[in-house]
Design a protein around this motif. Structure first.
Motif, PDB file in Angstrom:
ATOM      1  N   GLU A   7       0.848  -1.183   0.000  1.00 43.53           N
ATOM      2  CA  GLU A   7       0.000   0.000   0.000  1.00 43.53           C
ATOM      3  C   GLU A   7       0.886   1.238   0.000  1.00 43.53           C
ATOM      4  O   GLU A   7       2.017   1.205   0.491  1.00 43.53           O
ATOM      5  CB  GLU A   7      -0.880   0.025   1.254  1.00 43.53           C
ATOM      6  N   ALA A   8       0.367   2.314  -0.554  1.00 41.32           N
ATOM      7  CA  ALA A   8       1.117   3.566  -0.570  1.00 41.32           C
ATOM      8  C   ALA A   8       0.287   4.672   0.074  1.00 41.32           C
ATOM      9  O   ALA A   8      -0.937   4.725  -0.093  1.00 41.32           O
ATOM     10  CB  ALA A   8       1.486   3.960  -1.991  1.00 41.32           C
ATOM     11  N   GLY A 152      10.011   8.435  -2.084  1.00 41.42           N
ATOM     12  CA  GLY A 152       9.484   8.015  -0.793  1.00 41.42           C
ATOM     13  C   GLY A 152      10.371   6.944  -0.177  1.00 41.42           C
ATOM     14  O   GLY A 152      11.516   6.735  -0.602  1.00 41.42           O
ATOM     15  N   VAL A 153       9.809   6.259   0.816  1.00 40.78           N
ATOM     16  CA  VAL A 153      10.539   5.204   1.507  1.00 40.78           C
ATOM     17  C   VAL A 153       9.607   4.024   1.749  1.00 40.78           C
ATOM     18  O   VAL A 153       8.379   4.162   1.737  1.00 40.78           O
ATOM     19  CB  VAL A 153      11.099   5.682   2.867  1.00 40.78           C
ATOM     20  N   ILE A 154      10.219   2.866   1.974  1.00 37.48           N
ATOM     21  CA  ILE A 154       9.479   1.693   2.436  1.00 37.48           C
ATOM     22  C   ILE A 154       9.733   1.564   3.939  1.00 37.48           C
ATOM     23  O   ILE A 154      10.886   1.546   4.384  1.00 37.48           O
ATOM     24  CB  ILE A 154       9.933   0.412   1.705  1.00 37.48           C
ATOM     25  N   ALA A 155       8.667   1.489   4.703  1.00 37.42           N
ATOM     26  CA  ALA A 155       8.797   1.446   6.159  1.00 37.42           C
ATOM     27  C   ALA A 155       7.887   0.368   6.732  1.00 37.42           C
ATOM     28  O   ALA A 155       6.815   0.083   6.189  1.00 37.42           O
ATOM     29  CB  ALA A 155       8.438   2.796   6.769  1.00 37.42           C
ATOM     30  N   MET A 174       4.858  -0.500   4.149  1.00 38.64           N
ATOM     31  CA  MET A 174       4.138   0.440   3.295  1.00 38.64           C
ATOM     32  C   MET A 174       5.114   1.336   2.557  1.00 38.64           C
ATOM     33  O   MET A 174       6.249   1.534   3.009  1.00 38.64           O
ATOM     34  CB  MET A 174       3.210   1.322   4.137  1.00 38.64           C
ATOM     35  N   GLU A 175       4.661   1.848   1.440  1.00 38.51           N
ATOM     36  CA  GLU A 175       5.393   2.920   0.771  1.00 38.51           C
ATOM     37  C   GLU A 175       4.796   4.251   1.222  1.00 38.51           C
ATOM     38  O   GLU A 175       3.583   4.431   1.177  1.00 38.51           O
ATOM     39  CB  GLU A 175       5.288   2.807  -0.751  1.00 38.51           C
ATOM     40  N   LEU A 176       5.656   5.103   1.706  1.00 37.24           N
ATOM     41  CA  LEU A 176       5.213   6.446   2.077  1.00 37.24           C
ATOM     42  C   LEU A 176       5.854   7.425   1.112  1.00 37.24           C
ATOM     43  O   LEU A 176       7.088   7.534   1.053  1.00 37.24           O
ATOM     44  CB  LEU A 176       5.593   6.763   3.527  1.00 37.24           C
TER      45      LEU A 176
END
Length: 549
Positions: A7-8, A152-155, A174-176
């Motif tokens: 999800e983003a 963005g980043v994956i967290a 998630m991708e933020l």
């Protein structure tokens, strides 16, 4: 392996790291425009869990960010009341008179603080403004856009098997995404290292330099406690083996911060920074202070020491480096938190202007210039030659020349221009055959402690079934190269006992990585002579749990 679907979530600004830089940026953004969507991602189990700093805080950044911080209950409770500076010999000391110290070294108006608690308070201020803060969310990857910009980043990725494959309880994270991504990871951040390399941000700038800072909190005899007293020392026990020194800060509740810094450009691979720290506490001045007290916490962290000439380009497509991710520590003052806050403010100002202009994903514009030509640049420029002079001329001559240059800089000029640092700290390590081994006294369990006992006072924990976050680029290097050539320095430079060489009769020597002990100091990523160790993030929430460092 099939590409993982995630999800983003979309934000205006994504901030990695809930330290003083990241939180300052978040607060400033919401002060400027309450409608901005701002998120802060923190790998520690809570805000402050991974914050370790001296710390004597110059409140200049806080004054600019939250002018009424006193009324809002900021935990700056102990103003500095006395400044001491000593040169130590093995059994004695010589005080350097305060009048001989350059004015910038004066701690009048500064506060002895726990930066972990300051960050916890700043997080409360940020959340009141509407900033979303997610602790326990390690940012493991960058996300790039169509034009190669950081998008963005994956967290929040959890549940991998030791081999890196998804386990039975795997959560993909998630991708933020943000119009801009701010990296406020602190020294040698894993994502910051990637963007510095990918976008060649260090091109045209000097090599970055580092120190290893180790710290214990002690509860001491109330009769010996002098709230507000700040003491720094140089000399013994390091003498000519390495640059560095100590700090002893008396905060409230009969507690004292006892810290020791070793510059990581030391040549002798037999040097054992942690044991130098333990030996230091047996100096008569320190032993007398600590006698009858007890150590209640321990931690360690690398410190960026390159200063003005080592700061990389601070802007990259889609984001910016903040604070110690870029190296904004004033080395002689042993202070970087004020500059971290000021950098967060400057980045927020630049981001707001860009977003209001309908931009995103490009270079911020104006931030790099604001840092270099503003308060941060002026602070760092005055002391830019201190570290190179120490490294080139040794303790006494280097300190004398550095002091003269700092005095000259108060008048607006330098005696030396801008000196270069030379080799990286990894390259500075020489072969073991060129140096004598160093005999360290065994810890007595009263003033000095073995590493594993002390690590238990960092409250460190890593879930053991995950992949090791300390990765070897070539698994053969430690035993085949570093052990015969450099006497296996990773067994000593790590302040948490992560690395060991295990020799058993009839078997080949093995290199063992006890990643569960890691306090996230990043020294291995910096000092390994072959640059063979890559520090990456473990899953979120893992690592030290510092209560009030």
């Amino acid at each position: 392996m099939a590409e993982i679907e995630r999800e983003a979530m979309e934000y205006d600004v994504v901030i990695v790291g809930a330290g003083p830089a990241g939180l300052s940026a978040a607060i400033r953004l919401k002060q400027l425009d309450a409608d901005l969507n701002v998120v802060v991602l923190e790998k520690g189990s809570e805000v402050g869990a991974h914050i370790l700093s001296g710390a004597v805080l110059d409140p200049v950044g806080l004054d600019k960010l939250i002018p009424d911080w006193k009324d809002k209950g900021a935990p700056l409770n102990v103003p500095v009341s006395q400044d001491n500076f000593y040169m130590l010999g093995e059994a004695g000391k010589l005080r350097v008179p305060n009048f001989a110290m350059p004015p910038l070294m004066n701690n009048h108006g500064n506060y002895i603080v726990s930066m972990g608690n300051v960050c916890r308070w700043m997080a409360e201020q940020a959340e009141e403004l509407g900033v979303e803060i997610f602790p326990g969310m390690a940012c493991s990857e960058l996300v790039y856009g169509d034009n190669g910009e950081v998008k963005g980043v994956i967290a929040g990725e959890f549940g991998k098997n030791p081999d890196g494959t998804p386990g039975p309880s795997y959560e993909p994270g998630m991708e933020l995404h943000g119009k801009y991504v701010f990296l406020g990871e602190g020294v040698r951040g894993s994502l910051s290292k990637q963007v510095i390399e990918k976008f060649a941000l260090s091109a045209g700038h000097d090599v970055q330099k580092f120190g290893l800072g180790m710290k214990e909190i002690w509860e001491i005899d109330p009769a010996k406690h002098r709230e507000g007293t700040v003491t720094h020392t140089m000399g013994w026990p390091l003498d000519g083996n390495a640059g560095g020194g100590s700090f002893i800060y008396h905060l409230e509740n009969n507690q004292v911060y006892v810290g020791f810094v070793v510059h990581l450009n030391y040549k002798n691979p037999h040097l054992f920074p942690y044991m130098e720290f333990q030996r230091f506490k047996h100096h008569p001045m320190v032993a007398d202070l600590l006698k009858g007290g007890k150590r209640v916490a321990y931690g360690a962290r690398a410190i960026s020491e390159g200063g003005y000439q080592s700061m990389p380009q601070l802007e990259f497509p889609g984001g910016a480096l903040l604070g110690c991710a870029a190296g904004m520590v004033n080395v002689p003052r042993i202070k970087g938190n004020h500059n971290a806050m000021l950098s967060g403010i400057a980045a927020a100002d630049a981001a707001l202007a860009a977003i209001k202009a309908g931009r995103g994903g490009d270079l911020l514009g104006g931030y790099d210039t604001a840092v270099r030509e503003g308060e941060i640049g002026k602070d760092l420029k005055k002391v830019r030659n201190v570290k190179p002079l120490w490294s080139k001329y040794g303790l006494l001559a280097g300190m004398g020349l550095g002091g003269m240059d700092m005095w000259a800089n108060t008048l607006g000029f330098s005696l030396f221009g801008t000196l270069k640092h030379g080799k990286s700290d990894a390259e500075a390590t020489e072969e073991a055959s060129q140096h004598q081994q160093i005999d360290y006294p065994k810890p007595d369990g009263v003033l000095s402690f073995d590493r594993l006992t002390n690590v238990s006072f960092s409250f460190t924990n890593h879930e053991e079934s995950q992949p090791a976050h300390l990765q070897l680029k070539d698994p053969s290097v430690p035993v085949d190269i570093n052990l015969p050539k450099y006497a296996g320095p990773s067994a000593r430079y790590c302040p948490a006992g992560v690395y060991e060489f295990v020799s058993e009769e009839g078997k080949d020597t093995r290199f063992v990585i006890n990643f569960q002990n890691c306090v996230h100091c990043k020294t291995c990523d910096i000092k390994d002579p072959a640059q063979n160790i890559n520090w990456t993030v473990p899953q979120g929430g893992d690592g030290p749990n510092y209560p009030n460092m």
